[in-house]
Design a protein around this motif. Structure first.
Motif, PDB file in Angstrom:
ATOM      1  N   GLU A  37       0.834  -1.203   0.000  1.00  0.00           N
ATOM      2  CA  GLU A  37       0.000   0.000   0.000  1.00  0.00           C
ATOM      3  C   GLU A  37       0.874   1.260   0.000  1.00  0.00           C
ATOM      4  OE1 GLU A  37      -3.125   2.794   0.212  1.00  0.00           O
ATOM      5  OE2 GLU A  37      -2.940   0.771  -0.597  1.00  0.00           O
ATOM      6  N   ILE A  38       1.946   1.247   0.779  1.00  0.00           N
ATOM      7  CA  ILE A  38       2.845   2.399   0.788  1.00  0.00           C
ATOM      8  C   ILE A  38       3.472   2.578  -0.603  1.00  0.00           C
ATOM      9  CG2 ILE A  38       4.923   3.422   1.787  1.00  0.00           C
ATOM     10  CD1 ILE A  38       2.540   3.303   3.701  1.00  0.00           C
ATOM     11  N   ASP A  39       3.894   1.480  -1.218  1.00  0.00           N
ATOM     12  CA  ASP A  39       4.459   1.571  -2.570  1.00  0.00           C
ATOM     13  C   ASP A  39       3.444   2.162  -3.548  1.00  0.00           C
ATOM     14  OD1 ASP A  39       7.116   0.767  -2.379  1.00  0.00           O
ATOM     15  OD2 ASP A  39       6.645  -1.361  -2.573  1.00  0.00           O
ATOM     16  N   ARG A  40       2.187   1.723  -3.444  1.00  0.00           N
ATOM     17  CA  ARG A  40       1.160   2.252  -4.345  1.00  0.00           C
ATOM     18  C   ARG A  40       0.994   3.752  -4.155  1.00  0.00           C
ATOM     19  NH1 ARG A  40      -3.613   4.135  -4.400  1.00  0.00           N
ATOM     20  NH2 ARG A  40      -3.881   3.927  -2.140  1.00  0.00           N
ATOM     21  N   ARG A  41       0.938   4.187  -2.899  1.00  0.00           N
ATOM     22  CA  ARG A  41       0.790   5.620  -2.612  1.00  0.00           C
ATOM     23  C   ARG A  41       1.994   6.405  -3.103  1.00  0.00           C
ATOM     24  NH1 ARG A  41      -1.944   6.427   3.359  1.00  0.00           N
ATOM     25  NH2 ARG A  41      -3.644   4.917   3.145  1.00  0.00           N
ATOM     26  N   LEU A  42       3.190   5.861  -2.905  1.00  0.00           N
ATOM     27  CA  LEU A  42       4.396   6.569  -3.325  1.00  0.00           C
ATOM     28  C   LEU A  42       4.480   6.668  -4.841  1.00  0.00           C
ATOM     29  CD1 LEU A  42       7.096   5.156  -0.868  1.00  0.00           C
ATOM     30  CD2 LEU A  42       6.032   7.413  -0.833  1.00  0.00           C
ATOM     31  N   GLU A  43       4.091   5.607  -5.539  1.00  0.00           N
ATOM     32  CA  GLU A  43       4.129   5.665  -6.994  1.00  0.00           C
ATOM     33  C   GLU A  43       3.132   6.709  -7.503  1.00  0.00           C
ATOM     34  OE1 GLU A  43       4.751   2.660 -10.734  1.00  0.00           O
ATOM     35  OE2 GLU A  43       4.159   1.843  -8.783  1.00  0.00           O
ATOM     36  N   ASP A  44       1.941   6.760  -6.899  1.00  0.00           N
ATOM     37  CA  ASP A  44       0.968   7.790  -7.283  1.00  0.00           C
ATOM     38  C   ASP A  44       1.524   9.196  -7.018  1.00  0.00           C
ATOM     39  OD1 ASP A  44      -0.815   5.857  -8.078  1.00  0.00           O
ATOM     40  OD2 ASP A  44      -2.099   6.002  -6.301  1.00  0.00           O
ATOM     41  N   PHE A  63      13.711  -0.990  -5.581  1.00  0.00           N
ATOM     42  CA  PHE A  63      14.207  -0.372  -4.350  1.00  0.00           C
ATOM     43  C   PHE A  63      13.395  -0.808  -3.135  1.00  0.00           C
ATOM     44  CE2 PHE A  63      15.077   2.765  -1.148  1.00  0.00           C
ATOM     45  CZ  PHE A  63      16.388   3.168  -1.387  1.00  0.00           C
ATOM     46  N   GLN A  64      12.100  -1.069  -3.319  1.00  0.00           N
ATOM     47  CA  GLN A  64      11.221  -1.498  -2.226  1.00  0.00           C
ATOM     48  C   GLN A  64      11.090  -0.419  -1.150  1.00  0.00           C
ATOM     49  OE1 GLN A  64      12.484  -5.360  -0.712  1.00  0.00           O
ATOM     50  NE2 GLN A  64      12.963  -6.098  -2.759  1.00  0.00           N
ATOM     51  N   PHE A  65      10.704   0.791  -1.573  1.00  0.00           N
ATOM     52  CA  PHE A  65      10.543   1.880  -0.618  1.00  0.00           C
ATOM     53  C   PHE A  65       9.530   1.533   0.467  1.00  0.00           C
ATOM     54  CE2 PHE A  65      12.245   4.232  -4.281  1.00  0.00           C
ATOM     55  CZ  PHE A  65      13.175   5.044  -3.655  1.00  0.00           C
ATOM     56  N   GLY A  66       8.408   0.942   0.073  1.00  0.00           N
ATOM     57  CA  GLY A  66       7.378   0.618   1.051  1.00  0.00           C
ATOM     58  C   GLY A  66       7.874  -0.346   2.103  1.00  0.00           C
ATOM     59  N   ARG A  67       8.540  -1.400   1.676  1.00  0.00           N
ATOM     60  CA  ARG A  67       9.061  -2.370   2.636  1.00  0.00           C
ATOM     61  C   ARG A  67      10.129  -1.733   3.520  1.00  0.00           C
ATOM     62  NH1 ARG A  67      12.920  -6.701   2.765  1.00  0.00           N
ATOM     63  NH2 ARG A  67      12.158  -8.347   4.167  1.00  0.00           N
ATOM     64  N   ALA A  68      10.939  -0.850   2.936  1.00  0.00           N
ATOM     65  CA  ALA A  68      11.986  -0.192   3.720  1.00  0.00           C
ATOM     66  C   ALA A  68      11.383   0.575   4.888  1.00  0.00           C
ATOM     67  CB  ALA A  68      12.804   0.741   2.835  1.00  0.00           C
ATOM     68  N   VAL A  69      10.392   1.431   4.638  1.00  0.00           N
ATOM     69  CA  VAL A  69       9.880   2.269   5.724  1.00  0.00           C
ATOM     70  C   VAL A  69       9.040   1.475   6.703  1.00  0.00           C
ATOM     71  CG1 VAL A  69      10.051   4.404   4.401  1.00  0.00           C
ATOM     72  CG2 VAL A  69       7.908   3.110   4.346  1.00  0.00           C
ATOM     73  N   VAL A  70       8.369   0.410   6.244  1.00  0.00           N
ATOM     74  CA  VAL A  70       7.619  -0.431   7.179  1.00  0.00           C
ATOM     75  C   VAL A  70       8.579  -1.142   8.127  1.00  0.00           C
ATOM     76  CG1 VAL A  70       6.115  -2.456   7.366  1.00  0.00           C
ATOM     77  CG2 VAL A  70       5.615  -0.688   5.682  1.00  0.00           C
ATOM     78  N   HIS A  73      10.226   1.657  10.590  1.00  0.00           N
ATOM     79  CA  HIS A  73       9.343   2.353  11.532  1.00  0.00           C
ATOM     80  C   HIS A  73       8.232   1.434  12.016  1.00  0.00           C
ATOM     81  CE1 HIS A  73      11.160   6.263  10.480  1.00  0.00           C
ATOM     82  NE2 HIS A  73      11.106   5.872   9.221  1.00  0.00           N
ATOM     83  N   PRO A  74       8.575   0.369  12.766  1.00  0.00           N
ATOM     84  CA  PRO A  74       7.531  -0.561  13.223  1.00  0.00           C
ATOM     85  C   PRO A  74       6.538   0.075  14.190  1.00  0.00           C
ATOM     86  CG  PRO A  74       9.624  -1.028  14.306  1.00  0.00           C
ATOM     87  CD  PRO A  74       9.917  -0.033  13.226  1.00  0.00           C
ATOM     88  N   GLY A  75       6.919   1.196  14.813  1.00  0.00           N
ATOM     89  CA  GLY A  75       6.020   1.874  15.737  1.00  0.00           C
ATOM     90  C   GLY A  75       5.274   3.036  15.122  1.00  0.00           C
ATOM     91  N   ALA A  76       5.255   3.137  13.790  1.00  0.00           N
ATOM     92  CA  ALA A  76       4.595   4.263  13.112  1.00  0.00           C
ATOM     93  C   ALA A  76       3.133   4.371  13.527  1.00  0.00           C
ATOM     94  CB  ALA A  76       4.696   4.103  11.608  1.00  0.00           C
ATOM     95  N   ALA A  77       2.691   5.616  13.709  1.00  0.00           N
ATOM     96  CA  ALA A  77       1.337   5.851  14.206  1.00  0.00           C
ATOM     97  C   ALA A  77       0.276   5.490  13.179  1.00  0.00           C
ATOM     98  CB  ALA A  77       1.186   7.313  14.615  1.00  0.00           C
ATOM     99  N   ASP A  78       0.551   5.676  11.888  1.00  0.00           N
ATOM    100  CA  ASP A  78      -0.464   5.406  10.871  1.00  0.00           C
ATOM    101  C   ASP A  78       0.192   5.315   9.496  1.00  0.00           C
ATOM    102  OD1 ASP A  78      -0.144   8.187   9.977  1.00  0.00           O
ATOM    103  OD2 ASP A  78      -1.392   8.725  11.683  1.00  0.00           O
ATOM    104  N   LEU A  79      -0.603   4.919   8.503  1.00  0.00           N
ATOM    105  CA  LEU A  79      -0.102   4.776   7.136  1.00  0.00           C
ATOM    106  C   LEU A  79       0.318   6.108   6.539  1.00  0.00           C
ATOM    107  CD1 LEU A  79      -2.521   2.178   5.476  1.00  0.00           C
ATOM    108  CD2 LEU A  79      -0.081   1.888   5.913  1.00  0.00           C
TER     109      LEU A  79
END
Length: 340
Positions: A37-44, A63-70, A73-79
């Motif tokens: 989902e993060i990758d989809r948002r970043l590509e958009d 590069f897998q940006f979405g997997r990198a930030v997930v 930041h395992p304690g991230a407050a939200d998407l």
């Protein structure tokens, strides 16, 4: 600490997995659905700002940006906060590729880099002057993809970060740009730094901007007066330096194949000690482990003094673990030398 699992081999027969003997703590597993989902948002986001041509899409997915930030930041407050962390990471890599990396074929060059990077800093740290000149500055920032990426990523970050957290990030980006300039100058003059000099450069040219945002992404703030204390600055620097050496170790074979003179810690050790690359690589692992041990030991002492400091130290450690996991498992970008 449990030992690292046995290294795997990719389909091409290239060694992947953790560097043998490297000190690290396991990362919290990344939710594949969240990463996608993060990758989809970043590509958009990237396409909406016209940041790169369609031909770069394969690099984007690899590069897998979405997997990198997930992972980081395992304690991230939200998407939403994770997405902005991804925007900042994407923007930093876009500027590095387009402005600094000559072997990328994307317009980067060492010559004249200072002029490009001061404009990049201006995309984060706005120009203030007459209305007419401010409008020209805005036009200039909108005219270039890397500058647009910096400008809009920071705007989205500032929407949830406090002013002090935003200012902290802007200053850490200036540190990063100083490191880029030092590396470019050494490359242009063919200067081979001493080991300590190289590591000083890497304390600037490192992941610190990514770690600057850990509290904001997790929806709390380490106040500026506390963040500025020397002992907090030290554990922050140790975390950044350890994870940057991780990048040197995992990038080693890729850089050696594309540019045998590219500076990284094993290459610098080999040049200074007149030893083989294998011995130098293993010494680099040991330097990393000693820095990582210092981070863990000093963080534990400081964490006992304050629940807020303890939370911040956990956020740093989680980022370091997640970034290591991303490097160790991203076979699209990295594989290890056959030194074991």
């Amino acid at each position: 600490m449990p030992g690292p699992p046995r290294a795997a081999f990719s389909a091409r027969g290239r060694r992947s997995g953790p560097v043998p003997g490297l000190r690290f703590r396991p990362a919290a597993p990344a939710d594949p659905g969240k990463a996608a989902e993060i990758d989809r948002r970043l590509e958009d986001w990237a396409h909406g700002l016209d940041l790169f041509p369609p031909a770069w899409t394969g690099d984007f997915s690899g590069f897998q940006f979405g997997r990198a930030v997930v992972l980081q930041h395992p304690g991230a407050a939200d998407l939403e906060r994770l997405t902005v962390a991804g925007e900042l990471l994407l923007a930093e890599n876009l500027v590095d590729s387009c402005y600094c990396e000559e072997d990328e074929g994307r317009g980067g060059a060492r010559r004249g880099l200072g002029g490009r990077l001061i404009m990049a800093q201006a995309a984060l740290d706005p120009y203030h002057g007459t209305p007419e000149l401010e409008e020209e500055w805005r036009d200039g920032m909108r005219a270039d993809g890397p500058l647009r990426s910096y400008h809009f990523a920071l705007r989205d970050y500032a929407a949830f970060a406090t002013p002090s957290q935003t200012d902290r990030f802007v200053h850490d980006m200036a540190r990063l740009h100083m490191g880029y300039l030092a590396e470019a100058a050494w490359s242009e003059t063919r200067y081979v730094p001493r080991v300590w000099e190289y590591l000083v450069m890497r304390q600037f040219n490192n992941f610190r901007p990514c770690l600057s945002i850990v509290d904001a992404v997790d929806a709390y703030e380490l106040p500026e007066a506390l963040y500025a204390r020397p002992e907090i600055q030290r554990i922050t620097a140790l975390a950044c330096n350890a994870t940057t050496i991780v990048n040197d170790l995992y990038s080693f074979t890729k850089e050696l194949a594309s540019d045998p003179t590219h500076l990284n810690l094993p290459q610098v050790i080999a040049a200074n000690k007149r030893c083989g690359l294998k011995a130098a690589y293993l010494e680099a692992v040991e330097i990393h482990n000693r820095i990582m041990a210092a981070f863990e030991e000093e963080s534990a002492v400081l964490s006992a003094t304050s629940t807020l400091v303890e939370r911040y130290a956990r956020s740093l450690a989680a980022w370091v673990s997640g970034n290591h996991e991303w490097h160790a498992t991203n076979t699209h970008r990295y594989h290890l030398p056959d030194y074991w």
